[in-house]
Design a protein around this motif. Structure first.
Motif, PDB file in Angstrom:
ATOM      1  N   ALA A   1    -121.398 -70.432  63.985  1.00  0.00           N
ATOM      2  CA  ALA A   1    -121.827 -71.008  62.719  1.00  0.00           C
ATOM      3  C   ALA A   1    -122.509 -69.910  61.903  1.00  0.00           C
ATOM      4  CB  ALA A   1    -122.792 -72.166  62.953  1.00  0.00           C
ATOM      5  N   THR A   2    -121.969 -69.625  60.727  1.00  0.00           N
ATOM      6  CA  THR A   2    -122.549 -68.615  59.860  1.00  0.00           C
ATOM      7  C   THR A   2    -123.103 -69.300  58.621  1.00  0.00           C
ATOM      8  OG1 THR A   2    -120.912 -67.005  60.623  1.00  0.00           O
ATOM      9  CG2 THR A   2    -122.110 -66.471  58.596  1.00  0.00           C
TER      10      THR A   2
ATOM     11  N   ASN B   1    -118.641 -81.266  75.956  1.00  0.00           N
ATOM     12  CA  ASN B   1    -119.683 -80.426  75.364  1.00  0.00           C
ATOM     13  C   ASN B   1    -119.114 -79.149  74.785  1.00  0.00           C
ATOM     14  OD1 ASN B   1    -121.896 -82.105  76.061  1.00  0.00           O
ATOM     15  ND2 ASN B   1    -121.797 -81.336  78.149  1.00  0.00           N
ATOM     16  N   ILE B   2    -119.606 -78.806  73.581  1.00  0.00           N
ATOM     17  CA  ILE B   2    -119.320 -77.498  72.991  1.00  0.00           C
ATOM     18  C   ILE B   2    -120.649 -76.847  72.646  1.00  0.00           C
ATOM     19  CG2 ILE B   2    -117.061 -78.162  72.080  1.00  0.00           C
ATOM     20  CD1 ILE B   2    -118.396 -78.347  69.272  1.00  0.00           C
ATOM     21  N   SER B   3    -120.639 -75.545  72.551  1.00  0.00           N
ATOM     22  CA  SER B   3    -121.828 -74.779  72.193  1.00  0.00           C
ATOM     23  C   SER B   3    -121.637 -74.243  70.777  1.00  0.00           C
ATOM     24  CB  SER B   3    -121.986 -73.615  73.177  1.00  0.00           C
ATOM     25  OG  SER B   3    -122.987 -72.729  72.753  1.00  0.00           O
ATOM     26  N   VAL B   4    -122.658 -74.395  69.946  1.00  0.00           N
ATOM     27  CA  VAL B   4    -122.621 -73.863  68.590  1.00  0.00           C
ATOM     28  C   VAL B   4    -123.787 -72.890  68.443  1.00  0.00           C
ATOM     29  CG1 VAL B   4    -122.574 -74.378  66.123  1.00  0.00           C
ATOM     30  CG2 VAL B   4    -121.672 -76.053  67.755  1.00  0.00           C
ATOM     31  N   GLU B   5    -123.469 -71.667  68.020  1.00  0.00           N
ATOM     32  CA  GLU B   5    -124.496 -70.648  67.825  1.00  0.00           C
ATOM     33  C   GLU B   5    -124.437 -70.172  66.390  1.00  0.00           C
ATOM     34  OE1 GLU B   5    -124.414 -67.529  70.774  1.00  0.00           O
ATOM     35  OE2 GLU B   5    -123.777 -68.937  72.332  1.00  0.00           O
ATOM     36  N   ASN B   6    -125.637 -70.060  65.762  1.00  0.00           N
ATOM     37  CA  ASN B   6    -125.640 -69.598  64.376  1.00  0.00           C
ATOM     38  C   ASN B   6    -126.095 -68.150  64.260  1.00  0.00           C
ATOM     39  OD1 ASN B   6    -128.517 -69.457  63.994  1.00  0.00           O
ATOM     40  ND2 ASN B   6    -128.587 -71.650  63.585  1.00  0.00           N
ATOM     41  N   ASN B   7    -125.933 -67.602  63.068  1.00  0.00           N
ATOM     42  CA  ASN B   7    -126.241 -66.196  62.823  1.00  0.00           C
ATOM     43  C   ASN B   7    -127.744 -65.927  62.708  1.00  0.00           C
ATOM     44  OD1 ASN B   7    -125.731 -67.781  60.424  1.00  0.00           O
ATOM     45  ND2 ASN B   7    -125.898 -65.930  59.191  1.00  0.00           N
TER      46      ASN B   7
ATOM     47  N   THR C   1    -127.095 -74.746  69.933  1.00  0.00           N
ATOM     48  CA  THR C   1    -127.176 -76.148  70.312  1.00  0.00           C
ATOM     49  C   THR C   1    -125.910 -76.553  71.045  1.00  0.00           C
ATOM     50  OG1 THR C   1    -127.739 -78.364  69.525  1.00  0.00           O
ATOM     51  CG2 THR C   1    -126.181 -77.112  68.177  1.00  0.00           C
ATOM     52  N   ILE C   2    -126.024 -77.590  71.832  1.00  0.00           N
ATOM     53  CA  ILE C   2    -124.882 -78.180  72.528  1.00  0.00           C
ATOM     54  C   ILE C   2    -124.587 -79.516  71.859  1.00  0.00           C
ATOM     55  CG2 ILE C   2    -124.001 -79.062  74.731  1.00  0.00           C
ATOM     56  CD1 ILE C   2    -124.568 -76.047  74.797  1.00  0.00           C
TER      57      ILE C   2
END
Length: 155
Positions: free
Chosen positions: A150-151, A83-89, A94-95
């Motif tokens: 994530a931008t 699992n990785i975590s992705v966060e946007n601006n 989301t995982i």
């Protein structure tokens, strides 16, 4: 006590690590583990095509400042998913379940479906380094629990 600044090369993320000359190669590997989240047992360090042994001191090698040490990472056996975590601006998070050999472009494609934004609008970063679409996640030392930024730019 004398210190030396070493560049760790081998992936797209190239940290510089300051070490005391009396420290061991194992100490260096432990610092690499802290920074890149790559376990000591998966690391092989090389300098001028010679493998650095864990019990050798940094001083043994007479490194010059900013010497480049090559980090070779042993792949995870069986290419397991993690699992990785992705966060946007925009506050989205989301995982994703991925493998080390998953391409950055594939991650962007999955984010398209998750957030309904075109992958052409997104830039991904790990450890503050922009990720190239054609590279696998392993090139950026992405592993279990990694956080990806994530931008989105809608211009």
């Amino acid at each position: 006590m004398a210190t030396v600044l070493l560049k760790i090369v081998g992936g797209e993320v190239i940290p510089e690590i300051e070490m005391l000359e009396c420290a061991t190669v194992l100490d260096l590997k432990e610092k690499i583990e802290t920074i890149l989240n790559v376990g000591v047992a998966r690391q092989t360090l090389k300098f001028k095509n010679q493998v650095l042994m864990n019990d050798q001191t940094i001083g043994h090698w007479n490194f010059e400042q900013h010497a480049s040490i090559v980090l070779c990472v042993k792949p995870l056996a069986g290419q397991p998913k993690f699992n990785i975590s992705v966060e946007n601006n925009y506050g989205g998070k989301t995982i994703l379940k991925v493998r080390e050999n998953t391409l950055v472009d594939e991650v962007k494609g999955r984010l398209d479906k998750e957030w309904f934004f075109s992958s052409s609008w997104v830039t991904l970063k790990h450890l503050s380094v922009e990720m190239d679409d054609d590279f696998p996640l392993s090139a950026y030392y992405v592993s279990e629990g990694s956080k990806i930024e994530a931008t989105y730019d809608f211009k």
